[in-house]
Design an enzyme around this catalytic site. Structure first.
Site, mmCIF file in Angstrom:
data_model
loop_
_atom_site.group_PDB
_atom_site.id
_atom_site.type_symbol
_atom_site.label_atom_id
_atom_site.label_comp_id
_atom_site.label_asym_id
_atom_site.label_seq_id
_atom_site.Cartn_x
_atom_site.Cartn_y
_atom_site.Cartn_z
ATOM 1 N N TYR A 68 -25.173 44.543 7.434
ATOM 2 C CA TYR A 68 -26.414 45.224 7.025
ATOM 3 C C TYR A 68 -26.109 46.457 6.173
ATOM 4 O O TYR A 68 -26.742 46.689 5.148
ATOM 5 C CB TYR A 68 -27.214 45.636 8.269
ATOM 6 C CG TYR A 68 -28.555 46.230 7.938
ATOM 7 C CD1 TYR A 68 -29.680 45.419 7.804
ATOM 8 C CD2 TYR A 68 -28.701 47.596 7.729
ATOM 9 C CE1 TYR A 68 -30.909 45.951 7.482
ATOM 10 C CE2 TYR A 68 -29.931 48.144 7.400
ATOM 11 C CZ TYR A 68 -31.035 47.319 7.283
ATOM 12 O OH TYR A 68 -32.252 47.855 6.950
ATOM 13 N N PHE A 115 -41.790 46.017 -21.164
ATOM 14 C CA PHE A 115 -42.007 44.653 -20.689
ATOM 15 C C PHE A 115 -43.270 44.660 -19.823
ATOM 16 O O PHE A 115 -43.672 45.705 -19.319
ATOM 17 C CB PHE A 115 -40.789 44.168 -19.898
ATOM 18 C CG PHE A 115 -40.967 42.755 -19.422
ATOM 19 C CD1 PHE A 115 -41.055 41.713 -20.330
ATOM 20 C CD2 PHE A 115 -41.093 42.467 -18.074
ATOM 21 C CE1 PHE A 115 -41.265 40.410 -19.898
ATOM 22 C CE2 PHE A 115 -41.297 41.164 -17.637
ATOM 23 C CZ PHE A 115 -41.383 40.136 -18.552
ATOM 24 N N ASP A 116 -43.879 43.486 -19.620
ATOM 25 C CA ASP A 116 -45.198 43.484 -18.956
ATOM 26 C C ASP A 116 -45.188 44.030 -17.520
ATOM 27 O O ASP A 116 -46.092 44.748 -17.123
ATOM 28 C CB ASP A 116 -45.871 42.106 -19.026
ATOM 29 C CG ASP A 116 -45.053 40.975 -18.432
ATOM 30 O OD1 ASP A 116 -43.961 41.241 -17.909
ATOM 31 O OD2 ASP A 116 -45.504 39.818 -18.481
ATOM 32 N N ASP A 160 -34.237 50.530 -20.120
ATOM 33 C CA ASP A 160 -34.512 49.258 -19.471
ATOM 34 C C ASP A 160 -33.409 48.361 -20.026
ATOM 35 O O ASP A 160 -33.481 47.880 -21.152
ATOM 36 C CB ASP A 160 -35.897 48.748 -19.849
ATOM 37 C CG ASP A 160 -36.176 47.373 -19.258
ATOM 38 O OD1 ASP A 160 -35.209 46.659 -18.940
ATOM 39 O OD2 ASP A 160 -37.356 47.009 -19.142
ATOM 40 N N ALA A 212 -32.031 45.417 -19.279
ATOM 41 C CA ALA A 212 -31.950 43.995 -18.905
ATOM 42 C C ALA A 212 -31.015 43.197 -19.824
ATOM 43 O O ALA A 212 -30.310 42.300 -19.387
ATOM 44 C CB ALA A 212 -33.345 43.375 -18.902
ATOM 45 N N LYS A 252 -30.909 38.799 -16.254
ATOM 46 C CA LYS A 252 -30.620 38.480 -17.662
ATOM 47 C C LYS A 252 -29.120 38.700 -17.874
ATOM 48 O O LYS A 252 -28.310 37.828 -17.603
ATOM 49 C CB LYS A 252 -31.447 39.364 -18.597
ATOM 50 C CG LYS A 252 -32.925 39.020 -18.622
ATOM 51 C CD LYS A 252 -33.681 39.642 -17.510
ATOM 52 C CE LYS A 252 -35.168 39.506 -17.658
ATOM 53 N NZ LYS A 252 -35.888 39.894 -16.445
ATOM 54 N N HIS A 266 -51.326 36.230 -17.323
ATOM 55 C CA HIS A 266 -50.724 34.958 -17.737
ATOM 56 C C HIS A 266 -50.193 34.141 -16.554
ATOM 57 O O HIS A 266 -50.112 32.929 -16.627
ATOM 58 C CB HIS A 266 -49.616 35.193 -18.763
ATOM 59 C CG HIS A 266 -48.660 36.270 -18.386
ATOM 60 N ND1 HIS A 266 -49.010 37.599 -18.390
ATOM 61 C CD2 HIS A 266 -47.378 36.231 -17.982
ATOM 62 C CE1 HIS A 266 -47.991 38.332 -18.013
ATOM 63 N NE2 HIS A 266 -46.974 37.532 -17.746
HETATM 64 N N1 F0G Z 1 -37.512 44.558 -18.272
HETATM 65 C C1 F0G Z 1 -37.381 43.614 -19.200
HETATM 66 C C2 F0G Z 1 -37.017 44.011 -20.594
HETATM 67 C C3 F0G Z 1 -37.612 42.276 -18.868
HETATM 68 O O1 F0G Z 1 -37.479 41.356 -19.816
HETATM 69 C C4 F0G Z 1 -37.957 41.955 -17.542
HETATM 70 C C5 F0G Z 1 -38.175 40.569 -17.146
HETATM 71 C C6 F0G Z 1 -38.062 42.976 -16.604
HETATM 72 C C7 F0G Z 1 -37.828 44.278 -16.999
HETATM 73 C C8 F0G Z 1 -38.429 42.710 -15.175
HETATM 74 O O2 F0G Z 1 -37.355 42.208 -14.500
HETATM 75 O O3 F0G Z 1 -38.070 39.929 -13.792
HETATM 76 O O4 F0G Z 1 -36.090 41.048 -12.772
HETATM 77 O O5 F0G Z 1 -38.354 41.844 -12.263
HETATM 78 N N2 F0G Z 1 -38.340 39.645 -17.976
HETATM 79 C C9 F0G Z 1 -38.495 38.235 -17.705
HETATM 80 C C10 F0G Z 1 -38.818 37.524 -18.981
HETATM 81 C C11 F0G Z 1 -39.356 37.868 -16.568
HETATM 82 O O6 F0G Z 1 -39.134 36.326 -18.914
HETATM 83 O O7 F0G Z 1 -38.707 38.117 -20.048
HETATM 84 P P1 F0G Z 1 -37.477 41.193 -13.262
#
Ligand code: F0G
Length: 461
Positions: free
Chosen positions: A76, A129-130, A218, A220, A261, A452
């Site tokens: 843990y 990102f969304d 960010d 990713a 990613k 979406h």
């Molecule tokens: N930031 C970016 C630039 C992203 O592309 C994503 C996720 C996230 C944050 C959120 O990360 O999914 O691990 O919670 N993008 C995916 C996409 C879902 O299809 O572009 P997460």
């Protein structure tokens, strides 16, 4: 077969395990779409032939990563895999505190909490990102997106189309003394996977320091961004991607990472940062919502796979192959006259829907329609990044639509071969020839935020 004849180099890996995919009939896919309320997020993955919905969590892990899975220490607290991950993230980023999270959006949520975001504050990005936008807006804070204006013109070929407009950034900070964070998305997913230059990063950093505003990435797709810098920015051609990444990270106070990613894992994320007080707040909150701070909602084995993935993703032969796959897909589509956003992005090729389907108005969601026919006719699943994802219903009931309507073909890492890419190129090329027959779609259920994922639709007959 496609007549686009440039060949890809052989991949820098060979296949040890395979996952069968199956082509079902068009009639079956038609039924599936109806049952899915014409929302491609509702289609069973098993019924998809080639899945380009996302590059997130869809990577094929290496034998080295799978071997790491067996070394998971499921204690843990203070499991050994955490220390491996911590060390590797510290080495790559230079950040002192490493806090694992189960994925990117958990990291977003935690930073919003730690920065005490509320109605009086503002967060600035090149583009969010969304989920990032949703997390910040849920906190009540305002958002501003300051990507350079060229990002909204799909046919302008610029090396670093993800860059922030520095002049605007300075002006907005001068006018608003409530900016709680600058979050630079590398690469800019929403704008088509476009990179941010080292120069731009350094300029943002200067402004953030001058005004004492926390500056985060960010991150990713940080490895893909590093590779673009190597290829395109003067004086970086002889640097290793890992050295470039380290330099990039050195300009910011920390990063939020969706490791699904460029972590080359199926689940995982982390926050890296230097500020002790922020790290303390995040860890305190972690225990309530994600888990103990050394596992952050992940199993020990996940942490190990991630630590190993972070090393592999920065290898130059991997990045070079990835880059060339994307180029191959994009150039193949251009060869078939399919209008795409240029330059080709780091993780996706993006179809410019307004040019592909000029006869469908945004109120009939042309990008969404395109994803539906792509699935029905060819079994390919792509994602709309446009009017459904980003339209806002205004107070008077009318819609405000986003400047770009894209259909993103996101390429999972180390998953598809050149033959798969040829199939995609030929299918979309054929669809383009028959584009006049494609019709719009009507939204019959709108959940509002992140619509979406759950919206429902009906074809316009
Ligand atoms: N930031 C970016 C630039 C992203 O592309 C994503 C996720 C996230 C944050 C959120 O990360 O999914 O691990 O919670 N993008 C995916 C996409 C879902 O299809 O572009 P997460």
């Amino acid at each position: 077969m496609t007549d686009f004849c440039k060949r890809l180099p052989p991949p820098p890996f060979k296949i040890k395990v395979i996952e069968p995919i199956k082509m079902i009939t068009r009639q079956e896919r038609k039924m599936i779409l109806e049952n899915a309320s014409y929302n491609i997020f509702n289609i069973p993955a098993e019924k998809v032939f080639i899945d380009l919905l996302t590059d997130s969590g869809t990577s094929a892990m290496s034998d080295y990563q799978w071997a790491g899975i067996m070394l998971g220490d499921e204690a843990y607290a203070q499991c050994k895999n955490f220390f491996n991950l911590e060390k590797i993230v510290q080495e790559i980023t230079g950040y002192k505190y490493v806090i694992p999270t189960h994925q990117g959006r958990a990291a977003e949520n935690l930073i919003c909490y730690a920065l005490d975001l509320n109605e009086t504050k503002m967060v600035i990005s090149n583009q969010f990102f969304d989920t990032t936008l949703a997390n910040i807006e849920t906190s009540g804070a305002k958002t501003r997106e300051l990507v350079i204006s060229e990002a909204f013109n799909t046919s302008i070929n610029l090396d670093f189309k993800g860059n922030m407009n520095i002049q605007l950034l300075e002006n907005i900070i001068r006018k608003n003394n409530n900016v709680a964070m600058i979050l630079l998305t590398i690469t800019n997913n929403t704008g088509g996977g476009q990179p941010v230059s080292m120069h731009n990063i350094s300029e943002v950093s200067k402004i953030a320091k001058k005004h004492k505003i926390p500056f985060f990435f960010d991150a990713a797709r940080f490895a893909e961004n590093s590779y673009f810098i190597k290829l395109r920015e003067k004086n970086y051609e002889n640097f290793k991607p890992r050295e470039i990444a380290k330099k990039m990270f050195s300009y910011a106070d920390g990063c939020l990472m969706s490791a699904k990613k460029d972590g080359l894992v199926n689940i995982g994320g982390f926050i890296g940062l230097n500020n002790e007080e922020l790290a303390r707040k995040i860890k305190e909150r972690m225990v309530v919502v994600e888990g103990f701070p050394t596992y952050g909602g992940l199993a020990g084995r996940d942490l190990e796979a991630l630590a190993r993935g972070l090393l592999e993703v920065l290898e130059e032969d991997y990045l070079s192959y990835r880059y060339q796959q994307l180029q191959y897909l994009g150039k193949g589509l251009e060869h078939k006259n399919v209008p795409i956003l240029i330059p080709i992005g780091g993780h996706s090729v993006n179809i410019d829907v307004r040019k592909f389907l000029p006869h469908i108005p945004q109120s009939e969601f042309p990008g969404w329609s395109l994803t539906l026919v792509l699935y029905e006719l060819y079994g390919i699943r792509a994602v709309e990044i446009g009017s459904v994802m980003f339209a806002h219903k205004q107070e008077d009931g009318t819609w405000r639509f986003p400047p770009l309507d894209l259909v993103r073909l996101a390429l999972p890492r180390r998953v598809y071969s050149q033959e798969h890419l040829n199939y995609i190129i030929d299918s979309i090329g054929e669809l383009y020839e028959n584009r006049d027959k494609i019709k719009g779609i009507k939204m019959i259920y709108d959940p509002g935020i992140l619509r979406h994922f759950t919206a429902k639709f009906q074809p316009i007959i």
